[in-house]
Design a protein around this motif. Structure first.
Motif, PDB file in Angstrom:
ATOM      1  N   THR A  92     -19.266  16.933 -96.838  1.00 32.45           N
ATOM      2  CA  THR A  92     -17.590  17.628 -97.396  1.00 32.45           C
ATOM      3  C   THR A  92     -16.600  17.363 -96.280  1.00 32.45           C
ATOM      4  O   THR A  92     -15.474  18.070 -96.069  1.00 32.45           O
ATOM      5  CB  THR A  92     -18.418  19.474 -96.931  1.00 32.45           C
ATOM      6  N   LEU A  93     -17.085  16.881 -94.801  1.00 35.82           N
ATOM      7  CA  LEU A  93     -15.714  16.497 -94.293  1.00 35.82           C
ATOM      8  C   LEU A  93     -14.527  15.655 -94.950  1.00 35.82           C
ATOM      9  O   LEU A  93     -15.390  14.993 -95.817  1.00 35.82           O
ATOM     10  CB  LEU A  93     -16.881  15.780 -93.214  1.00 35.82           C
ATOM     11  N   VAL A  94     -13.501  16.415 -93.954  1.00 35.38           N
ATOM     12  CA  VAL A  94     -12.471  15.365 -95.197  1.00 35.38           C
ATOM     13  C   VAL A  94     -12.026  13.867 -93.922  1.00 35.38           C
ATOM     14  O   VAL A  94     -11.324  13.244 -94.928  1.00 35.38           O
ATOM     15  CB  VAL A  94     -11.312  16.651 -94.843  1.00 35.38           C
ATOM     16  N   LEU A  95     -12.149  14.885 -92.976  1.00 34.77           N
ATOM     17  CA  LEU A  95     -11.476  13.601 -91.879  1.00 34.77           C
ATOM     18  C   LEU A  95     -12.799  12.885 -90.984  1.00 34.77           C
ATOM     19  O   LEU A  95     -13.590  14.333 -90.543  1.00 34.77           O
ATOM     20  CB  LEU A  95     -10.649  14.119 -91.212  1.00 34.77           C
ATOM     21  N   LEU A  96     -12.801  12.261 -90.776  1.00 40.21           N
ATOM     22  CA  LEU A  96     -13.756  11.412 -89.619  1.00 40.21           C
ATOM     23  C   LEU A  96     -12.889  10.638 -88.404  1.00 40.21           C
ATOM     24  O   LEU A  96     -12.269  10.335 -88.155  1.00 40.21           O
ATOM     25  CB  LEU A  96     -14.784  10.244 -90.493  1.00 40.21           C
ATOM     26  N   THR A  97     -14.295  10.581 -87.474  1.00 44.98           N
ATOM     27  CA  THR A  97     -13.599  10.428 -86.601  1.00 44.98           C
ATOM     28  C   THR A  97     -13.402   8.620 -86.301  1.00 44.98           C
ATOM     29  O   THR A  97     -14.623   8.070 -87.879  1.00 44.98           O
ATOM     30  CB  THR A  97     -14.471  11.125 -85.212  1.00 44.98           C
ATOM     31  N   VAL A  98     -13.330   7.525 -86.176  1.00 49.44           N
ATOM     32  CA  VAL A  98     -13.105   6.174 -85.934  1.00 49.44           C
ATOM     33  C   VAL A  98     -14.764   5.439 -85.286  1.00 49.44           C
ATOM     34  O   VAL A  98     -14.809   4.601 -86.647  1.00 49.44           O
ATOM     35  CB  VAL A  98     -11.958   6.274 -84.889  1.00 49.44           C
ATOM     36  N   ARG A 106      -6.658  10.450 -83.874  1.00 47.82           N
ATOM     37  CA  ARG A 106      -6.772   9.143 -84.823  1.00 47.82           C
ATOM     38  C   ARG A 106      -8.109   9.476 -85.729  1.00 47.82           C
ATOM     39  O   ARG A 106      -9.183   9.361 -85.550  1.00 47.82           O
ATOM     40  CB  ARG A 106      -7.053   8.233 -84.517  1.00 47.82           C
ATOM     41  N   ARG A 107      -8.237   9.803 -86.771  1.00 47.80           N
ATOM     42  CA  ARG A 107      -8.845  10.689 -87.869  1.00 47.80           C
ATOM     43  C   ARG A 107      -8.579   9.440 -89.221  1.00 47.80           C
ATOM     44  O   ARG A 107      -7.881   9.029 -89.507  1.00 47.80           O
ATOM     45  CB  ARG A 107      -8.517  12.082 -88.648  1.00 47.80           C
ATOM     46  N   VAL A 108     -10.041   9.605 -89.832  1.00 45.16           N
ATOM     47  CA  VAL A 108      -9.636   8.369 -90.901  1.00 45.16           C
ATOM     48  C   VAL A 108      -9.712   9.188 -92.389  1.00 45.16           C
ATOM     49  O   VAL A 108     -11.505   9.959 -92.382  1.00 45.16           O
ATOM     50  CB  VAL A 108     -10.447   7.401 -90.352  1.00 45.16           C
ATOM     51  N   PRO A 109      -9.266   8.980 -93.176  1.00 44.66           N
ATOM     52  CA  PRO A 109     -10.158   9.746 -94.272  1.00 44.66           C
ATOM     53  C   PRO A 109     -11.176   9.690 -94.703  1.00 44.66           C
ATOM     54  O   PRO A 109     -12.087   8.499 -94.772  1.00 44.66           O
ATOM     55  CB  PRO A 109      -8.541   9.805 -95.513  1.00 44.66           C
ATOM     56  N   ALA A 110     -12.345  10.958 -95.200  1.00 52.29           N
ATOM     57  CA  ALA A 110     -13.856  10.501 -95.901  1.00 52.29           C
ATOM     58  C   ALA A 110     -13.848   9.361 -96.532  1.00 52.29           C
ATOM     59  O   ALA A 110     -14.936   8.903 -96.473  1.00 52.29           O
ATOM     60  CB  ALA A 110     -14.038  11.206 -96.163  1.00 52.29           C
ATOM     61  N   ASP A 111     -12.677   9.347 -97.817  1.00 55.37           N
ATOM     62  CA  ASP A 111     -13.037   8.421 -98.553  1.00 55.37           C
ATOM     63  C   ASP A 111     -11.750   6.462 -98.304  1.00 55.37           C
ATOM     64  O   ASP A 111     -12.604   5.647 -99.463  1.00 55.37           O
ATOM     65  CB  ASP A 111     -12.586   9.018 -99.833  1.00 55.37           C
ATOM     66  N   ALA A 112     -11.180   6.691 -97.081  1.00 61.78           N
ATOM     67  CA  ALA A 112     -10.965   5.901 -96.458  1.00 61.78           C
ATOM     68  C   ALA A 112     -11.956   4.250 -96.621  1.00 61.78           C
ATOM     69  O   ALA A 112     -11.835   3.019 -97.263  1.00 61.78           O
ATOM     70  CB  ALA A 112     -10.513   6.285 -95.635  1.00 61.78           C
ATOM     71  N   PRO A 113     -13.104   4.189 -95.902  1.00 60.58           N
ATOM     72  CA  PRO A 113     -14.411   3.454 -95.542  1.00 60.58           C
ATOM     73  C   PRO A 113     -14.260   3.194 -97.258  1.00 60.58           C
ATOM     74  O   PRO A 113     -14.465   1.398 -97.071  1.00 60.58           O
ATOM     75  CB  PRO A 113     -15.476   4.664 -94.758  1.00 60.58           C
ATOM     76  N   PRO A 139      -3.163  10.530 -87.956  1.00 57.28           N
ATOM     77  CA  PRO A 139      -2.559  11.437 -86.328  1.00 57.28           C
ATOM     78  C   PRO A 139      -3.217  13.001 -87.077  1.00 57.28           C
ATOM     79  O   PRO A 139      -2.085  13.185 -87.532  1.00 57.28           O
ATOM     80  CB  PRO A 139      -1.509  10.590 -85.785  1.00 57.28           C
ATOM     81  N   VAL A 140      -3.787  13.068 -85.773  1.00 56.80           N
ATOM     82  CA  VAL A 140      -4.076  15.131 -86.054  1.00 56.80           C
ATOM     83  C   VAL A 140      -4.238  15.025 -84.154  1.00 56.80           C
ATOM     84  O   VAL A 140      -4.448  15.192 -83.586  1.00 56.80           O
ATOM     85  CB  VAL A 140      -5.200  15.149 -86.613  1.00 56.80           C
ATOM     86  N   GLY A 141      -2.215  15.598 -84.146  1.00 52.75           N
ATOM     87  CA  GLY A 141      -1.897  15.708 -82.620  1.00 52.75           C
ATOM     88  C   GLY A 141      -2.065  14.160 -82.110  1.00 52.75           C
ATOM     89  O   GLY A 141      -1.957  13.449 -82.445  1.00 52.75           O
ATOM     90  N   ARG A 142      -2.672  14.216 -80.744  1.00 52.77           N
ATOM     91  CA  ARG A 142      -3.418  13.223 -80.282  1.00 52.77           C
ATOM     92  C   ARG A 142      -4.594  12.739 -80.672  1.00 52.77           C
ATOM     93  O   ARG A 142      -4.470  11.170 -80.144  1.00 52.77           O
ATOM     94  CB  ARG A 142      -3.631  14.079 -78.885  1.00 52.77           C
TER      95      ARG A 142
END
Length: 75
Positions: free
Chosen positions: A16-22, A54-61, A49-52
């Motif tokens: 269910t995660l929307v954003l992933l860490t790098v 960096r997040r990757v949308p879960a569907d981006a990979p 960017p989320v504040g300072r």
């Protein structure tokens, strides 16, 4: 009880995660963190960017892999 393996950890990641860490995105792609940051820097892997942070949308990979496969078929 045995410690979880890498495979079992991958299977139990929160879908269910929307954003992933790098690091999480790199793990899903089975590449290193530095390589993942390189893909983000060149725009090949989408990130936000989320504040300072960096997040990757879960569907981006998956989208990145789809583009690689499409380019390979076209070549």
């Amino acid at each position: 009880m045995a410690e979880p393996t890498t495979l079992s950890l991958a299977l139990t990641e929160d879908p269910t995660l929307v954003l992933l860490t790098v690091e999480e995105a790199a793990r899903r792609l089975r590449i290193g963190r530095t390589t993942c940051y390189g893909l983000i820097r060149t725009g090949e892997l989408e990130s936000v960017p989320v504040g300072r942070l960096r997040r990757v949308p879960a569907d981006a990979p998956a989208a990145y892999v789809t583009r690689l496969r499409t380019a390979q078929r076209a070549a």
